[in-house]
Design a protein around this motif. Structure first.
Motif, mmCIF file in Angstrom:
data_model
loop_
_atom_site.group_PDB
_atom_site.id
_atom_site.type_symbol
_atom_site.label_atom_id
_atom_site.label_comp_id
_atom_site.label_asym_id
_atom_site.label_seq_id
_atom_site.Cartn_x
_atom_site.Cartn_y
_atom_site.Cartn_z
ATOM 1 N N GLY A 152 0.721 -1.208 -0.157
ATOM 2 C CA GLY A 152 0.049 -0.053 0.124
ATOM 3 C C GLY A 152 0.816 1.315 -0.134
ATOM 4 N N LYS A 209 2.605 1.671 -3.629
ATOM 5 C CA LYS A 209 1.425 2.201 -4.603
ATOM 6 C C LYS A 209 1.476 3.814 -4.300
ATOM 7 C CE LYS A 209 -0.934 -1.927 -5.803
ATOM 8 N NZ LYS A 209 -0.929 -1.652 -7.157
ATOM 9 N N GLY A 210 1.153 4.394 -3.150
ATOM 10 C CA GLY A 210 1.205 5.560 -2.909
ATOM 11 C C GLY A 210 2.294 6.494 -3.113
ATOM 12 N N SER A 233 2.572 6.974 -6.831
ATOM 13 C CA SER A 233 1.657 8.273 -7.341
ATOM 14 C C SER A 233 2.460 9.339 -7.496
ATOM 15 C CB SER A 233 0.411 8.104 -6.544
ATOM 16 O OG SER A 233 0.883 8.952 -5.167
ATOM 17 N N ASP A 276 -2.363 8.321 1.640
ATOM 18 C CA ASP A 276 -2.132 7.155 0.645
ATOM 19 C C ASP A 276 -2.024 5.928 0.798
ATOM 20 O OD1 ASP A 276 -3.020 9.237 -1.542
ATOM 21 O OD2 ASP A 276 -0.778 9.930 -1.498
ATOM 22 N N HIS A 309 -4.488 2.895 -0.142
ATOM 23 C CA HIS A 309 -4.063 1.587 -1.046
ATOM 24 C C HIS A 309 -4.144 0.422 -0.436
ATOM 25 C CE1 HIS A 309 -3.115 3.823 -4.728
ATOM 26 N NE2 HIS A 309 -2.730 4.748 -4.251
ATOM 27 N N GLN A 310 -3.667 0.386 1.097
ATOM 28 C CA GLN A 310 -3.720 -0.888 1.520
ATOM 29 C C GLN A 310 -5.127 -1.629 1.798
ATOM 30 O OE1 GLN A 310 -4.731 -2.006 4.614
ATOM 31 N NE2 GLN A 310 -5.423 0.220 5.373
ATOM 32 N N ALA A 337 -7.348 -0.986 -0.404
ATOM 33 C CA ALA A 337 -7.711 -1.387 -1.794
ATOM 34 C C ALA A 337 -7.261 -2.304 -2.027
ATOM 35 C CB ALA A 337 -7.467 -0.176 -2.589
ATOM 36 N N THR A 381 -10.775 -4.082 -8.335
ATOM 37 C CA THR A 381 -9.974 -3.039 -8.170
ATOM 38 C C THR A 381 -10.892 -1.640 -7.761
ATOM 39 O OG1 THR A 381 -8.218 -4.027 -9.441
ATOM 40 C CG2 THR A 381 -8.067 -1.779 -8.986
ATOM 41 N N ILE A 418 -9.909 4.415 -5.976
ATOM 42 C CA ILE A 418 -9.050 4.919 -5.023
ATOM 43 C C ILE A 418 -9.562 6.279 -4.587
ATOM 44 C CG2 ILE A 418 -6.619 5.877 -4.514
ATOM 45 C CD1 ILE A 418 -6.973 2.603 -4.381
ATOM 46 N N LYS A 476 -10.310 7.698 -0.982
ATOM 47 C CA LYS A 476 -9.716 8.733 -0.344
ATOM 48 C C LYS A 476 -10.672 9.881 0.240
ATOM 49 C CE LYS A 476 -5.428 11.587 -1.006
ATOM 50 N NZ LYS A 476 -4.030 11.599 -1.937
#
Length: 279
Positions: A105, A108-109, A112, A243, A247-248, A250, A260, A263, A267
Motif C-alpha cells: 500500500g 503504490k502511494g 503516485s 495514500d 492503498h492498503q 484497496a 480493483t 482509489i 480517499k
C-alpha cells in the motif's frame, strides 16, 4: 446471504476502515457488511476460531494482533511471512490465508508521486513494524539503495540483517542521517513522532534536506505533521499517510472481491472522516 467482513484490534473504535469498505460494498452493489470487532490479546485464538466457524469472508488485522495472529491461520503469503506480520485475511474455501498489504500500500502511494523510486536513494526513519513492512516490500521490488536510521542503531542493523532480499543498506544513527540527508531522494518517516502528544517534534533535523526530494510521513492524523510542514518550507514534495492507508485498504478489498476499487472515492471518504484537506 450477506457476506461478513471485519477489522479486529484493540482499540478499534477509531478505525476508519468500516466507513471506507461499507461505502465500497454499496458502490459496487455487493451484499456485504464490514464490522469493527474489539478483540483482546487473550481472546485472539478464540476470536479467530469463531470468525472461521461463522464463515467470515475476510477481515483486517490491526494493533496489537498483526504478528500473533499468524499462529492461528491456515496459510500465510510469502511476503507476509518474511515481514512477520499479517494485516489482511481472506477466507479461501474455509481456509484462512494471511497477507500483508502495508508495504504494498505504501509503495503504490509512493508510485503516485514518482515512477522512478526504484532508482532513488531512500532513507527510512524508524525500525518498527511499519518500517519493516515498507523496507522488505521495497527491497523485494528492487530498490537499489535504502538506509535506515533509528534512535537505537542496533534495531536498524537487525532489520537490515534479517531482510531476505538483496539490497544495499546502511544502519545510521539519527545524527548520521541528518548530516547526509541531502543524499536521499525519498525520505520515509515511520515513527509516531508527529502524533499527539509529540506534534511539535521532528524525528530528525532536516537542515540538509534537498529541494524537490520526497518526504513521506505515514501518519495521517494530523493530516500535516510538523515534519511535513517544515519540509514544505524547503520546497520538498510531501505526502501524508492517507495514500498508504487507502492503498492498503484497496488491496484488501481486491483480495476479498476481485474488484480493483476507486482509489479517489476511498480517499474522499477518509478525508471526510478526518475533516481536512492538507497535503
Amino acid at each position: 446471504m450477506k457476506e461478513l467482513f471485519a477489522v479486529i484490534g484493540d482499540p478499534i473504535a477509531h478505525s476508519m476502515s468500516p466507513q471506507m469498505h461499507n461505502d465500497l460494498f454499496q458502490y459496487y452493489s455487493i451484499d456485504a457488511h464490514y464490522q469493527p470487532l474489539l478483540v483482546k490479546k487473550e481472546n485472539l485464538e478464540a476470536a479467530i476460531k469463531g470468525l472461521k466457524a461463522i464463515g467470515i469472508s475476510g477481515f483486517n488485522v490491526t494493533i496489537p494482533h498483526k504478528t500473533e495472529i499468524m499462529a492461528f491461520l491456515d496459510e500465510i503469503d510469502p511476503l507476509a511471512s518474511d515481514i512477520g506480520a499479517v494485516n489482511t485475511v481472506v477466507n479461501q474455501n474455509g481456509k484462512l490465508v494471511g497477507y500483508n498489504t502495508d508495504g504494498l500500500g505504501f509503495m503504490k502511494g509512493l508510485a503516485s508521486l514518482t515512477s522512478d523510486f526504484v532508482n532513488q536513494k531512500i532513507l527510512i526513519i524508524g525500525a518498527g513494524g511499519a518500517a519493516r513492512a515498507i523496507y522488505y516490500t521495497l527491497a523485494k521490488t528492487g530498490v537499489k539503495g535504502m538506509d535506515i536510521c533509528n534512535r537505537t542503531v542496533e534495531k536498524a542493523t537487525h532489520l537490515i540483517e534479517t531482510c531476505p532480499y538483496q539490497i544495499t543498506s546502511e544502519a545510521l544513527s539519527l545524527e548520521q542521517a541528518e548530516n547526509k540527508l541531502s543524499h536521499y531522494g525519498v525520505i520515509i518517516q515511520t515513527t509516531n513522532i508527529g502524533m499527539s502528544p509529540n506534534m511539535s517534534q521532528l524525528p530528525l533535523s532536516i537542515n540538509f534536506l534537498r529541494e524537490s526530494s520526497i518526504v513521506s510521513d505515514i501518519i495521517y492524523n494530523p493530516l500535516e505533521t510538523f515534519l511535513l510542514s517544515e519540509a514544505k518550507k524547503k520546497k520538498a514534495i510531501v505526502q501524508n499517510g492517507i495514500d498508504m492507508f487507502v492503498h492498503q485498504g484497496a488491496l484488501a478489498f481486491q483480495y476479498w472481491t476481485g474488484i480493483t476499487p476507486d482509489i479517489s472515492r476511498m480517499k474522499q471518504i477518509v478525508m471526510e472522516q478526518l475533516g481536512g484537506t492538507k497535503c
